[in-house]
Design a protein around this motif. Structure first.
Motif, PDB file in Angstrom:
ATOM      1  N   GLN A 171       0.822  -1.210   0.000  1.00 33.28           N
ATOM      2  CA  GLN A 171       0.000   0.000   0.000  1.00 33.28           C
ATOM      3  C   GLN A 171       0.857   1.262   0.000  1.00 33.28           C
ATOM      4  O   GLN A 171       0.495   2.273  -0.618  1.00 33.28           O
ATOM      5  CB  GLN A 171      -0.938   0.006   1.200  1.00 33.28           C
ATOM      6  CG  GLN A 171      -1.870   1.210   1.242  1.00 33.28           C
ATOM      7  CD  GLN A 171      -2.720   1.339   0.005  1.00 33.28           C
ATOM      8  OE1 GLN A 171      -3.496   0.444  -0.311  1.00 33.28           O
ATOM      9  NE2 GLN A 171      -2.606   2.453  -0.718  1.00 33.28           N
ATOM     10  N   ILE A 172       2.000   1.221   0.665  1.00 30.00           N
ATOM     11  CA  ILE A 172       2.890   2.387   0.654  1.00 30.00           C
ATOM     12  C   ILE A 172       3.402   2.642  -0.755  1.00 30.00           C
ATOM     13  O   ILE A 172       3.473   3.788  -1.218  1.00 30.00           O
ATOM     14  CB  ILE A 172       4.054   2.193   1.653  1.00 30.00           C
ATOM     15  CG1 ILE A 172       3.521   2.183   3.091  1.00 30.00           C
ATOM     16  CG2 ILE A 172       5.085   3.303   1.495  1.00 30.00           C
ATOM     17  CD1 ILE A 172       4.543   1.738   4.120  1.00 30.00           C
ATOM     18  N   VAL A 173       3.761   1.581  -1.453  1.00 27.68           N
ATOM     19  CA  VAL A 173       4.206   1.716  -2.844  1.00 27.68           C
ATOM     20  C   VAL A 173       3.091   2.333  -3.694  1.00 27.68           C
ATOM     21  O   VAL A 173       3.310   3.261  -4.476  1.00 27.68           O
ATOM     22  CB  VAL A 173       4.643   0.347  -3.389  1.00 27.68           C
ATOM     23  CG1 VAL A 173       4.727   0.356  -4.909  1.00 27.68           C
ATOM     24  CG2 VAL A 173       5.995  -0.050  -2.794  1.00 27.68           C
ATOM     25  N   THR A 174       1.873   1.813  -3.536  1.00 26.98           N
ATOM     26  CA  THR A 174       0.726   2.364  -4.264  1.00 26.98           C
ATOM     27  C   THR A 174       0.530   3.838  -3.930  1.00 26.98           C
ATOM     28  O   THR A 174       0.253   4.666  -4.811  1.00 26.98           O
ATOM     29  CB  THR A 174      -0.551   1.580  -3.904  1.00 26.98           C
ATOM     30  OG1 THR A 174      -0.375   0.210  -4.246  1.00 26.98           O
ATOM     31  CG2 THR A 174      -1.756   2.124  -4.638  1.00 26.98           C
ATOM     32  N   SER A 175       0.683   4.171  -2.669  1.00 25.10           N
ATOM     33  CA  SER A 175       0.474   5.549  -2.226  1.00 25.10           C
ATOM     34  C   SER A 175       1.552   6.486  -2.751  1.00 25.10           C
ATOM     35  O   SER A 175       1.275   7.652  -3.059  1.00 25.10           O
ATOM     36  CB  SER A 175       0.423   5.600  -0.695  1.00 25.10           C
ATOM     37  OG  SER A 175      -0.649   4.811  -0.206  1.00 25.10           O
ATOM     38  N   LEU A 176       2.783   5.992  -2.860  1.00 25.08           N
ATOM     39  CA  LEU A 176       3.840   6.823  -3.439  1.00 25.08           C
ATOM     40  C   LEU A 176       3.487   7.220  -4.872  1.00 25.08           C
ATOM     41  O   LEU A 176       3.665   8.371  -5.274  1.00 25.08           O
ATOM     42  CB  LEU A 176       5.179   6.075  -3.410  1.00 25.08           C
ATOM     43  CG  LEU A 176       5.897   6.082  -2.060  1.00 25.08           C
ATOM     44  CD1 LEU A 176       7.034   5.056  -2.059  1.00 25.08           C
ATOM     45  CD2 LEU A 176       6.450   7.474  -1.741  1.00 25.08           C
ATOM     46  N   ALA A 177       2.976   6.278  -5.634  1.00 22.49           N
ATOM     47  CA  ALA A 177       2.552   6.618  -6.998  1.00 22.49           C
ATOM     48  C   ALA A 177       1.391   7.598  -6.982  1.00 22.49           C
ATOM     49  O   ALA A 177       1.310   8.505  -7.824  1.00 22.49           O
ATOM     50  CB  ALA A 177       2.179   5.359  -7.766  1.00 22.49           C
ATOM     51  N   ALA A 178       0.490   7.443  -6.007  1.00 23.36           N
ATOM     52  CA  ALA A 178      -0.692   8.309  -5.937  1.00 23.36           C
ATOM     53  C   ALA A 178      -0.329   9.760  -5.629  1.00 23.36           C
ATOM     54  O   ALA A 178      -1.124  10.663  -5.922  1.00 23.36           O
ATOM     55  CB  ALA A 178      -1.659   7.789  -4.882  1.00 23.36           C
ATOM     56  N   THR A 179       0.851  10.007  -5.068  1.00 18.65           N
ATOM     57  CA  THR A 179       1.247  11.400  -4.821  1.00 18.65           C
ATOM     58  C   THR A 179       1.493  12.152  -6.123  1.00 18.65           C
ATOM     59  O   THR A 179       1.443  13.379  -6.153  1.00 18.65           O
ATOM     60  CB  THR A 179       2.527  11.478  -3.975  1.00 18.65           C
ATOM     61  OG1 THR A 179       3.644  10.967  -4.731  1.00 18.65           O
ATOM     62  CG2 THR A 179       2.389  10.702  -2.669  1.00 18.65           C
ATOM     63  N   GLY A 180       1.798  11.403  -7.198  1.00 27.81           N
ATOM     64  CA  GLY A 180       2.082  12.039  -8.474  1.00 27.81           C
ATOM     65  C   GLY A 180       3.403  12.763  -8.534  1.00 27.81           C
ATOM     66  O   GLY A 180       3.668  13.504  -9.486  1.00 27.81           O
ATOM     67  N   ASP A 181       4.269  12.533  -7.558  1.00 24.10           N
ATOM     68  CA  ASP A 181       5.545  13.248  -7.476  1.00 24.10           C
ATOM     69  C   ASP A 181       6.670  12.374  -8.024  1.00 24.10           C
ATOM     70  O   ASP A 181       6.910  11.271  -7.537  1.00 24.10           O
ATOM     71  CB  ASP A 181       5.838  13.613  -6.020  1.00 24.10           C
ATOM     72  CG  ASP A 181       7.000  14.580  -5.867  1.00 24.10           C
ATOM     73  OD1 ASP A 181       7.905  14.565  -6.724  1.00 24.10           O
ATOM     74  OD2 ASP A 181       7.004  15.355  -4.901  1.00 24.10           O
ATOM     75  N   ALA A 182       7.379  12.887  -9.024  1.00 18.12           N
ATOM     76  CA  ALA A 182       8.488  12.130  -9.615  1.00 18.12           C
ATOM     77  C   ALA A 182       9.586  11.853  -8.599  1.00 18.12           C
ATOM     78  O   ALA A 182      10.412  10.954  -8.803  1.00 18.12           O
ATOM     79  CB  ALA A 182       9.055  12.885 -10.818  1.00 18.12           C
ATOM     80  N   GLY A 183       9.603  12.582  -7.502  1.00 21.73           N
ATOM     81  CA  GLY A 183      10.597  12.335  -6.466  1.00 21.73           C
ATOM     82  C   GLY A 183      10.466  10.978  -5.813  1.00 21.73           C
ATOM     83  O   GLY A 183      11.393  10.522  -5.129  1.00 21.73           O
ATOM     84  N   ALA A 184       9.328  10.308  -6.023  1.00 28.61           N
ATOM     85  CA  ALA A 184       9.127   8.971  -5.453  1.00 28.61           C
ATOM     86  C   ALA A 184       9.777   7.884  -6.286  1.00 28.61           C
ATOM     87  O   ALA A 184       9.828   6.721  -5.868  1.00 28.61           O
ATOM     88  CB  ALA A 184       7.632   8.693  -5.319  1.00 28.61           C
ATOM     89  N   ARG A 185      10.313   8.237  -7.452  1.00 27.10           N
ATOM     90  CA  ARG A 185      10.806   7.217  -8.386  1.00 27.10           C
ATOM     91  C   ARG A 185      11.900   6.353  -7.772  1.00 27.10           C
ATOM     92  O   ARG A 185      11.879   5.119  -7.920  1.00 27.10           O
ATOM     93  CB  ARG A 185      11.329   7.878  -9.663  1.00 27.10           C
ATOM     94  CG  ARG A 185      11.928   6.893 -10.659  1.00 27.10           C
ATOM     95  CD  ARG A 185      12.351   7.590 -11.941  1.00 27.10           C
ATOM     96  NE  ARG A 185      13.309   8.654 -11.708  1.00 27.10           N
ATOM     97  CZ  ARG A 185      14.630   8.456 -11.554  1.00 27.10           C
ATOM     98  NH1 ARG A 185      15.129   7.225 -11.607  1.00 27.10           N
ATOM     99  NH2 ARG A 185      15.436   9.460 -11.345  1.00 27.10           N
ATOM    100  N   ALA A 186      12.856   6.949  -7.094  1.00 26.34           N
ATOM    101  CA  ALA A 186      13.981   6.167  -6.574  1.00 26.34           C
ATOM    102  C   ALA A 186      13.510   5.100  -5.583  1.00 26.34           C
ATOM    103  O   ALA A 186      13.992   3.958  -5.608  1.00 26.34           O
ATOM    104  CB  ALA A 186      15.001   7.084  -5.918  1.00 26.34           C
ATOM    105  N   SER A 187      12.586   5.446  -4.712  1.00 26.72           N
ATOM    106  CA  SER A 187      12.082   4.461  -3.746  1.00 26.72           C
ATOM    107  C   SER A 187      11.320   3.343  -4.443  1.00 26.72           C
ATOM    108  O   SER A 187      11.431   2.166  -4.071  1.00 26.72           O
ATOM    109  CB  SER A 187      11.180   5.148  -2.718  1.00 26.72           C
ATOM    110  OG  SER A 187      11.937   5.977  -1.868  1.00 26.72           O
TER     111      SER A 187
END
Length: 307
Positions: A171-187
């Motif tokens: 769910q955290i992975v899903t939520s990172l994508a839901a932020t729409g922020d490219a800064g989540a890409r590395a994680s």
């Protein structure tokens, strides 16, 4: 009608009609229903949840305070989350500290996530850090992304790094994508490369596609080439296609000859989706028929440059 109808959709319609009576009528009816028939009260609350009537939050608050029935209470909590708004979110936050059991705590956090109120940020972060149940931490992750968008990336990344539960990591992975922020890409790339659970790696691949950052293509290609799980490979190919690169389709061709029917089925579904081709292939057909069809796929993809 609300008290006697057997069909759920009729009860739902009656609940919406109840909401149209206004706060005074709704409060009187809901109090009566909560005392006499909890199932009917729950149906009324579901109708209220879909009404969009935030002015009825005080009436739902009264039902939540008066009722001892667990189903009525959970339905009232869900209704508050569906209606949303600062008043509902503040009430849910206050009730979280008075939750009667783990099930009610989960319902409250899920409703806070649905309400998506930025004022809930601190409470959701605290729950994400210290919630005793992976499902509660998962709901807090979803709520953070919905409530504060890109500002949730930092707390979510910290949670992902320490999270032991595959359910919550998913769910955290899903939520990172839901932020729409490219800064989540590395994680997300890190989860794709190294998470122990195939479901989490597959979700990381899907999330990288949704994030829309084409620089993730190299990480997706690496997963497509080396991940031992066929579902992860198929999802990586899909994500590459989402980012505009359909060349990964060719790397799925060997899975059409896999001894496991589920692997073959996953591969052909991904190939149909990625390429738009309608070439036939039956994963349950005899081996000779499958190999002939796989040969047609190989020729088609070689001729088109990969997809």
């Amino acid at each position: 009608v609300l008290a006697s109808a057997e069909r759920p959709e009729v009860r739902m319609a009656a609940g919406r009609a109840l909401a149209a009576l206004g706060p005074a009528g709704a409060r009187a009816l809901l109090s009566e229903l909560a005392r006499r028939d909890p199932d009917t009260a729950a149906a009324a609350l579901r109708g209220l949840a879909g009404s969009g009537r935030r002015d009825l939050v005080p009436e739902i608050r009264a039902v939540l305070s008066d009722s001892e029935d667990p189903e009525v209470r959970r339905t009232a909590i869900k209704a508050l989350g569906s209606l949303g708004g600062p008043e509902a979110a503040a009430l849910l936050a206050a009730k979280l500290f008075q939750a009667r059991d783990a099930g009610e705590r989960l319902a409250l956090v899920e409703a806070l996530a649905d309400a998506a109120d930025p004022a809930s940020q601190d409470l959701l972060e605290t729950t994400l850090e210290g919630g005793e149940d992976p499902a509660i931490r998962s709901a807090a992750a979803r709520g953070l992304a919905a409530a504060i968008g890109p500002r949730a990336v930092g707390p979510l990344e910290s949670a992902l790094a320490r999270e032991a539960s595959p359910l919550a990591r998913y769910q955290i992975v899903t939520s990172l994508a839901a932020t729409g922020d490219a800064g989540a890409r590395a994680s997300l790339e890190g989860s794709l490369a190294s998470d122990a659970e195939p479901d989490v790696r597959a979700e990381a691949a899907r999330s990288l596609g949704l994030l829309g950052d084409s620089t993730a293509t190299s990480a997706l290609r690496a997963a497509l080439s080396s991940d031992p799980n066929p579902a992860v490979r198929a999802q990586a190919a899909r994500a590459m296609a989402t980012l505009g690169d359909r060349s990964g389709a060719r790397l799925l061709l060997p899975d059409l000859s896999d001894p496991e029917v589920s692997v073959r089925a996953g591969a052909i579904e991904a190939l149909w989706e990625i390429t738009g081709e309608s070439l036939p292939y039956d994963p349950e057909a005899p081996e000779g028929e499958r190999e002939a069809a796989a040969g047609e796929w190989r020729r088609a993809l070689e001729g088109s440059g990969g997809g």
